[in-house]
Scaffold this motif. Structure first.
Motif, PDB file in Angstrom:
ATOM      1  N   THR A  52       0.818  -1.214   0.000  1.00 47.27           N
ATOM      2  CA  THR A  52       0.000   0.000   0.000  1.00 47.27           C
ATOM      3  C   THR A  52       0.849   1.260   0.000  1.00 47.27           C
ATOM      4  O   THR A  52       0.315   2.361   0.114  1.00 47.27           O
ATOM      5  CB  THR A  52      -0.935   0.009   1.223  1.00 47.27           C
ATOM      6  N   THR A 321     -12.361   1.897   7.152  1.00 49.05           N
ATOM      7  CA  THR A 321     -11.718   1.171   6.059  1.00 49.05           C
ATOM      8  C   THR A 321     -10.276   1.627   5.982  1.00 49.05           C
ATOM      9  O   THR A 321      -9.994   2.815   5.747  1.00 49.05           O
ATOM     10  CB  THR A 321     -12.426   1.407   4.708  1.00 49.05           C
ATOM     11  N   GLU A 323      -8.159   0.662   3.718  1.00 49.16           N
ATOM     12  CA  GLU A 323      -7.802   0.831   2.307  1.00 49.16           C
ATOM     13  C   GLU A 323      -7.995   2.269   1.851  1.00 49.16           C
ATOM     14  O   GLU A 323      -7.180   2.811   1.097  1.00 49.16           O
ATOM     15  CB  GLU A 323      -8.635  -0.113   1.441  1.00 49.16           C
ATOM     16  N   HIS A 324      -9.077   2.907   2.311  1.00 47.08           N
ATOM     17  CA  HIS A 324      -9.370   4.272   1.892  1.00 47.08           C
ATOM     18  C   HIS A 324      -9.090   5.293   2.991  1.00 47.08           C
ATOM     19  O   HIS A 324      -9.295   6.492   2.788  1.00 47.08           O
ATOM     20  CB  HIS A 324     -10.837   4.385   1.457  1.00 47.08           C
ATOM     21  N   ASP A 343     -11.537  11.727   7.169  1.00 50.49           N
ATOM     22  CA  ASP A 343     -10.452  11.285   6.290  1.00 50.49           C
ATOM     23  C   ASP A 343      -9.151  11.297   7.082  1.00 50.49           C
ATOM     24  O   ASP A 343      -8.669  12.361   7.496  1.00 50.49           O
ATOM     25  CB  ASP A 343     -10.364  12.223   5.082  1.00 50.49           C
ATOM     26  N   GLY A 376     -15.655   0.370   0.359  1.00 48.20           N
ATOM     27  CA  GLY A 376     -15.207   1.354  -0.612  1.00 48.20           C
ATOM     28  C   GLY A 376     -15.280   2.718   0.041  1.00 48.20           C
ATOM     29  O   GLY A 376     -14.670   2.956   1.076  1.00 48.20           O
ATOM     30  N   GLU A 377     -16.062   3.599  -0.548  1.00 44.76           N
ATOM     31  CA  GLU A 377     -16.303   4.908   0.067  1.00 44.76           C
ATOM     32  C   GLU A 377     -17.784   5.102   0.372  1.00 44.76           C
ATOM     33  O   GLU A 377     -18.251   6.231   0.545  1.00 44.76           O
ATOM     34  CB  GLU A 377     -15.774   6.020  -0.835  1.00 44.76           C
TER      35      GLU A 377
END
Length: 549
Positions: A52, A321, A323-324, A343, A376-377
């Protein structure tokens, strides 16, 4: 498994260039293979983080260069056999290499040997490995302008035209200066014999290193947990908008695959942070977000720095998450609750959504509003009118077709039909299975597995794991007498447990925290391999351990 396959694909693609780069840095092909094998085994241990990273090649080649320097310092007999550093003669040429290409290789190596070490490293990484100046600068931790100076100095000293002139039949055209350098390195590289990547040897070396590291880390963790459990640490809780008082941070690797808290210690990937209490915990691939007793939502960086980023209803869940880099919670607010999406990378609130007043979900469960999952988002949440799908930045949300939503991961949907039945739906494969399971079920990060408890039992009842696609009940790695206090799926087919021994449980029907006297065990299992290892054992001090979701 996804991470294993991803690592294998990377090794197969980069192995030839990596070995040839090491040869051009002064190793023989045999020695270059050993250095590459060691460095790739080290990378495999941290592949979850490396894959990542902003630039995987910089991380991998940086590891290889560090291993190259370490190999030069080792005694001759300490590199799986005699070190080749003193071997005489040029590297072994590829069996099918043209004679002219071999001459280019010999000429280039002789020219590289005359360079200053910093110039040689810079020009080989840029023209041999194919890295850009910015990548080389990041790898060597210098300014890109300095890299350009080193490369220019090296190219001038190499006398590329002289090297190119050795085999005129190989280099039949006259390119510009940079193209000439690239061509010389390409022809020389083609003359280096590179065997197929030793995937099994890399895996074996990584496994041995992993076992040694686990033993060292587990011993250190056990010592920290014992000391922290017997003492009392009162940390200064960070106040929103202010610089928090730094917590006590220990430079201690986490022997488990995800973040966890026990006995006043939060264990992250690279550090451990002394925190008096954690109620909720989500892992963000290095750092974490925690929920505290009073409802504070606190971001814990990968270095252990604490920042309060919001507030939620005490005891209410977090959703995240890695990943995001997103985390969600419900802020109770002064007038009405708000769903907050934060975020982590940008360190700001990305979106907020006003929710209905607190009330029983579907008129049955008095849980208020709370986030269920982030896939996801897309944020999934529940309020008194049901379950919803929210796609920021839009304010409107769509009702979810599946009532009783429990979790969503990689488009796989898990819902609770009743107190004894779960339903798992995979739309892409037209799969819909009903499974026996109780509340508190969860999906693995990729949606491949379902973990739940046997319905109708106590709060810490037996664990069951299912294959989400086939509905098959799977091996759990638990032994008779194990009492599972917490369990978490991921990454891949890994499941992490905090267990106690049922014989140590008080005779009362409910689990009595303070009366429980036996030690806890942190255990990690791989479902597909049917293997487990004990990370550590630690004393019980009153508060139940918490595994990251």
């Amino acid at each position: 498994m996804r991470e294993d396959a991803d690592f294998t694909d990377y090794v197969e693609a980069r192995w030839p260039t990596l070995v040839r780069t090491l040869v051009l840095l002064g190793r023989t092909p045999a020695g270059a293979c050993r250095v590459a094998e060691r460095s790739l085994a080290s990378c495999q241990l941290r592949w979850r983080t490396i894959r990542t990273a902003d630039d995987i090649d910089v991380r991998v080649y940086g590891e290889a260069y560090a291993e190259l320097l370490a190999a030069r310092r080792r005694p001759a007999a300490d590199i799986d056999g005699a070190d080749e550093a003193d071997a005489s003669g040029p590297p072994e040429a590829a069996a099918a290499a043209p004679a002219d290409a071999v001459l280019v290789l010999e000429s280039l190596l002789a020219a590289l040997d005359r360079l200053a070490e910093p110039d040689r490293v810079a020009v080989v990484l840029q023209h041999g490995a194919g890295l850009g100046a910015v990548q080389v600068a990041e790898l060597l931790e210098v300014d890109p302008f300095e890299v350009e100076q080193r490369v220019d100095s090296a190219v001038t000293a190499l006398d590329v035209e002289g090297v190119r002139g050795a085999p005129r039949t190989v280099l039949s055209w006259r390119p510009g200066p940079q193209e000439a350098v690239d061509e010389v390195f390409a022809v020389a590289g083609s003359a280096i014999e590179v065997p197929v990547p030793p995937l099994a040897a890399i895996e074996a070396r990584a496994g041995a290193h992993r076992r040694r590291r686990r033993r060292r880390a587990a011993a250190a963790v056990a010592a920290v947990l014992l000391v922290a459990g017997l003492g009392t640490y009162v940390g200064a809780r960070p106040v929103p908008g202010t610089t928090p008082t730094p917590p006590r941070v220990l430079d201690l690797d986490n022997p488990a695959p995800a973040a966890w808290w026990a006995n006043g210690v939060l264990h992250l990937a690279g550090v451990s942070v002394l925190l008096p209490r954690v109620e909720e915990l989500v892992d963000l691939g290095g750092g974490a977000v925690i929920g505290e007793e009073d409802g504070a939502v606190v971001l814990v960086s990968a270095t252990g720095e604490l920042t309060t980023i919001g507030r939620k209803i005490p005891g209410a869940p977090l959703a995240a998450t890695a990943e995001h880099g997103l985390v969600a919670w419900v802020d109770p607010g002064d007038q009405r609750p708000r769903l907050v999406l934060y975020d982590i990378d940008q360190k700001r609130v990305r979106a907020e959504k006003d929710l209905q007043y607190r009330g029983p979900r579907w008129g049955e469960l008095d849980e208020g509003s709370y986030p269920i999952a982030i896939d996801g988002e897309t944020v999934y949440y529940a309020d008194q009118f049901g379950d919803w799908r929210w796609r920021p930045p839009y304010q409107s949300a769509d009702p979810v077709d599946h009532r009783g939503l429990v979790d969503v991961s990689s488009a796989v949907v898990l819902r609770q039909l009743d107190q004894r039945t779960l339903d798992v739906v995979q739309p892409f494969f037209s799969v819909d299975h009903q499974l026996e399971g109780a509340a508190g079920a969860q999906l693995s990060p990729g949606g491949e597995y379902v973990l739940t408890r046997v319905p109708g039992g106590p709060a810490f009842g037996p664990v069951r794991i299912y294959d989400a696609r086939s509905g098959e009940r799977l091996w759990t790695g638990l032994r008779p007498g194990d009492q599972v206090l917490d369990a978490s799926l991921g990454p891949e087919d890994v499941v992490t447990y905090v267990t106690a021994h049922r014989a140590d449980q008080p005779e009362a029907g409910e689990f009595v925290r303070m009366s429980f006297t036996g030690p806890y065990e942190l255990r990690v299992c791989r479902i597909g391999e049917r293997t487990c290892f004990r990370v550590t054992r630690f004393p019980h001090t009153g508060a139940l351990p918490v595994l990251a979701r």
